[in-house]
Design a protein around this motif. Structure first.
Motif, PDB file in Angstrom:
ATOM      1  N   TRP A 119       0.797  -1.228   0.000  1.00 51.95           N
ATOM      2  CA  TRP A 119       0.000   0.000   0.000  1.00 51.95           C
ATOM      3  C   TRP A 119       0.829   1.277   0.000  1.00 51.95           C
ATOM      4  O   TRP A 119       0.407   2.300   0.513  1.00 51.95           O
ATOM      5  CB  TRP A 119      -0.969  -0.013   1.199  1.00 51.95           C
ATOM      6  CG  TRP A 119      -1.894  -1.173   1.134  1.00 51.95           C
ATOM      7  CD1 TRP A 119      -1.879  -2.292   1.914  1.00 51.95           C
ATOM      8  CD2 TRP A 119      -2.951  -1.368   0.193  1.00 51.95           C
ATOM      9  NE1 TRP A 119      -2.850  -3.165   1.528  1.00 51.95           N
ATOM     10  CE2 TRP A 119      -3.532  -2.620   0.477  1.00 51.95           C
ATOM     11  CE3 TRP A 119      -3.466  -0.602  -0.858  1.00 51.95           C
ATOM     12  CZ2 TRP A 119      -4.599  -3.125  -0.259  1.00 51.95           C
ATOM     13  CZ3 TRP A 119      -4.529  -1.101  -1.589  1.00 51.95           C
ATOM     14  CH2 TRP A 119      -5.090  -2.355  -1.289  1.00 51.95           C
ATOM     15  N   ASP A 120       2.008   1.243  -0.614  1.00 51.35           N
ATOM     16  CA  ASP A 120       2.809   2.455  -0.739  1.00 51.35           C
ATOM     17  C   ASP A 120       2.074   3.510  -1.572  1.00 51.35           C
ATOM     18  O   ASP A 120       1.231   3.184  -2.420  1.00 51.35           O
ATOM     19  CB  ASP A 120       4.144   2.149  -1.411  1.00 51.35           C
ATOM     20  CG  ASP A 120       5.166   1.549  -0.455  1.00 51.35           C
ATOM     21  OD1 ASP A 120       4.794   1.241   0.690  1.00 51.35           O
ATOM     22  OD2 ASP A 120       6.330   1.394  -0.863  1.00 51.35           O
ATOM     23  N   VAL A 121       2.419   4.773  -1.359  1.00 51.15           N
ATOM     24  CA  VAL A 121       1.846   5.854  -2.162  1.00 51.15           C
ATOM     25  C   VAL A 121       2.237   5.697  -3.630  1.00 51.15           C
ATOM     26  O   VAL A 121       1.429   5.921  -4.525  1.00 51.15           O
ATOM     27  CB  VAL A 121       2.311   7.226  -1.625  1.00 51.15           C
ATOM     28  CG1 VAL A 121       2.028   8.334  -2.623  1.00 51.15           C
ATOM     29  CG2 VAL A 121       1.603   7.535  -0.306  1.00 51.15           C
ATOM     30  N   ASN A 122       3.488   5.319  -3.882  1.00 53.03           N
ATOM     31  CA  ASN A 122       3.967   5.214  -5.253  1.00 53.03           C
ATOM     32  C   ASN A 122       3.288   4.057  -5.978  1.00 53.03           C
ATOM     33  O   ASN A 122       3.342   2.910  -5.534  1.00 53.03           O
ATOM     34  CB  ASN A 122       5.489   5.029  -5.254  1.00 53.03           C
ATOM     35  CG  ASN A 122       6.085   5.141  -6.634  1.00 53.03           C
ATOM     36  OD1 ASN A 122       5.907   4.257  -7.466  1.00 53.03           O
ATOM     37  ND2 ASN A 122       6.790   6.236  -6.877  1.00 53.03           N
ATOM     38  N   VAL A 123       2.682   4.357  -7.117  1.00 60.53           N
ATOM     39  CA  VAL A 123       1.915   3.347  -7.840  1.00 60.53           C
ATOM     40  C   VAL A 123       2.809   2.220  -8.346  1.00 60.53           C
ATOM     41  O   VAL A 123       2.391   1.051  -8.364  1.00 60.53           O
ATOM     42  CB  VAL A 123       1.125   3.983  -9.001  1.00 60.53           C
ATOM     43  CG1 VAL A 123       2.051   4.569 -10.060  1.00 60.53           C
ATOM     44  CG2 VAL A 123       0.157   2.992  -9.615  1.00 60.53           C
TER      45      VAL A 123
END
Length: 231
Positions: A119-123
């Motif tokens: 669930w990192d911000v970076n796609v």
């Protein structure tokens, strides 16, 4: 007896160092054979003019050299690079990414894989997580028995409360003796590092290592979530 082998699958150059450089240095010191696979080119994908193409090509080349320098500092056996578009991996067919990972797994036969948490911000981090999950399905005879997810400062902790799950580590590696090596690997990526108090600064990464260590009673640690562990 065959040497134990591990693979780090990262979205961008520097993710592998931010996430698990101390752990990799410790494993190499213990006799593990460790390989890095970096899937995205790590530079802006917006190519509008010939001049921009040259600039981006030079930046990609510099980042790959930084990745190799960092790997050498850690004792990594090899570094492979994909050419997927930076911050646009959600526009790529997932199967293409899975197959690229499967190719490296087939080549090096790791028993352990490290990659991004879900669930990192970076796609790109999220896409790589999904691709690794698919590429390491525990089918009969598959070499990967252990799957671990790392955190990346300036992406993992920036996810908002709307995410389905936060990063709650349940596996820690004491990197107290390898902290200087991690710092050296970070310095190989000087162009990617920021000024404190940015979380992707050398000082902040050292603070994170100290904090993770203090939570488990050591001077410095890296923290992971266990995705799968087969003994």
């Amino acid at each position: 007896m065959k040497q134990k082998c591990a693979l780090v699958v990262a979205a961008h150059p520097d993710d592998e160092v931010l996430g698990c450089a101390g752990t990799v240095a410790e494993m190499c010191a213990q006799g593990w054979e460790v390989h890095h696979l970096i899937l995205a080119e790590g530079a802006a994908s917006r190519l509008l003019t010939a001049g921009e193409r040259v600039c981006v090509s030079n930046e990609i080349s510099a980042l790959q050299q930084s990745a190799k320098k960092a790997a050498n500092a850690l004792g990594v056996r090899s570094v492979e690079f994909g050419d997927f578009p930076d911050n646009r991996m959600d526009g790529v067919n997932l199967l293409d990414i899975v197959k690229r990972i499967e190719s490296t797994i087939e080549s090096v036969r790791p028993i352990r894989v490290y990659t991004h948490q879900a669930w990192d911000v970076n796609v790109d981090h999220r896409i790589v997580h999904e691709a690794v999950a698919a590429a390491t399905r525990p089918t009969p005879g598959h070499p990967v028995k252990q799957l671990l997810y790392f955190e990346v400062p300036s992406s993992t902790e920036w996810r908002t409360s709307g995410a389905p799950m936060a990063f709650y580590p349940n596996y820690f590696v004491d990197i107290s003796k390898r902290l200087d090596i991690k710092r050296n690997a970070l310095e190989a990526y000087a162009s990617e590092m920021r000024t404190f108090p940015h979380p992707r600064s050398v000082q902040a990464v050292m603070h994170l290592a100290a904090w993770r260590g203090s939570t488990v009673g050591v001077a410095a640690a890296e923290a992971f979530q266990v995705g799968r562990w087969i003994e």
